[in-house]
Design an enzyme around this catalytic site. Structure first.
Site, short mmCIF file in Angstrom:
data_model
loop_
_atom_site.label_atom_id
_atom_site.label_comp_id
_atom_site.label_asym_id
_atom_site.label_seq_id
_atom_site.Cartn_x
_atom_site.Cartn_y
_atom_site.Cartn_z
CG HIS A 101 -5.35 -6.79 0.76
ND1 HIS A 101 -4.52 -7.77 0.29
CD2 HIS A 101 -4.94 -5.64 0.18
CE1 HIS A 101 -3.63 -7.23 -0.55
NE2 HIS A 101 -3.88 -5.93 -0.64
CG HIS A 106 -6.36 -1.09 -0.71
ND1 HIS A 106 -5.18 -0.62 -0.19
CD2 HIS A 106 -6.03 -2.20 -1.41
CE1 HIS A 106 -4.17 -1.40 -0.58
NE2 HIS A 106 -4.67 -2.38 -1.31
#
Ligand code: AMP
Length: 141
Positions: free
Chosen positions: A105, A107
């Site tokens: 992932h 941010h």
């Protein structure tokens, strides 16, 4: 040496399977973006590939290419949605690198000059986060 295999029961895999809720802001065939529940800035979101990989270290060239295109798209959207002057991208690999959830992932954090990120680990107000998600969806429209 810890095992570095993909755990299909990680929390983002559960979000992808619809087993736990998420405040989604963007989705295409390859990627999903949703709000971070512990936002370090207003509009803090996460972009993930839909296919399994732990992090940058085991991601395929295709996973990286598609997720980064979504990161760029969402970066423009948060800047527009929050009148931001910049955007910070964070990405952590393995526990020693600061990673807590083991599905790749990125941010995305909209920033203004002089803004400080809030400390990590503080639960956000879900109503406020829902409002920010709506601002991002509107910016994408
Ligand atoms: P890291 O692996 O260090 O990048 O941290 C994981 C991030 O995922 C943190 O910013 C958490 O606030 C966020 N997070 C954890 N669980 C959820 C969830 N269910 N929905 C949205 N964000 C989450």
């Amino acid at each position: 040496m810890p095992t570095m295999t993909y755990d299909p029961d990680n929390i983002f895999a559960k979000i992808l399977r619809g087993e736990i809720p998420a405040t989604k802001v963007y989705e295409d065939d390859e990627t999903l973006a949703f709000m971070d529940i512990m936002p370090r800035a207003d509009g803090h979101l996460l972009v993930i590939p839909k296919t399994p990989c732990r992090n940058l270290l085991d991601a395929s060239p295709d996973q990286l290419a598609t997720v980064m295109q979504a990161v760029q798209k969402l970066s423009h959207a948060v800047m527009k949605a929050f009148g931001a002057e910049g955007v910070t991208i964070q990405q952590f690999n393995e526990a020693a690198g600061g990673q807590e959830v083991f599905h790749l992932h990125f941010h995305v954090l909209p920033r203004r000059e002089g803004d400080r990120l809030r400390p990590p680990g503080q639960m956000g107000d879900m109503e406020v986060i829902a409002g920010h998600a709506e601002q991002i969806r509107a910016a994408l429209a």
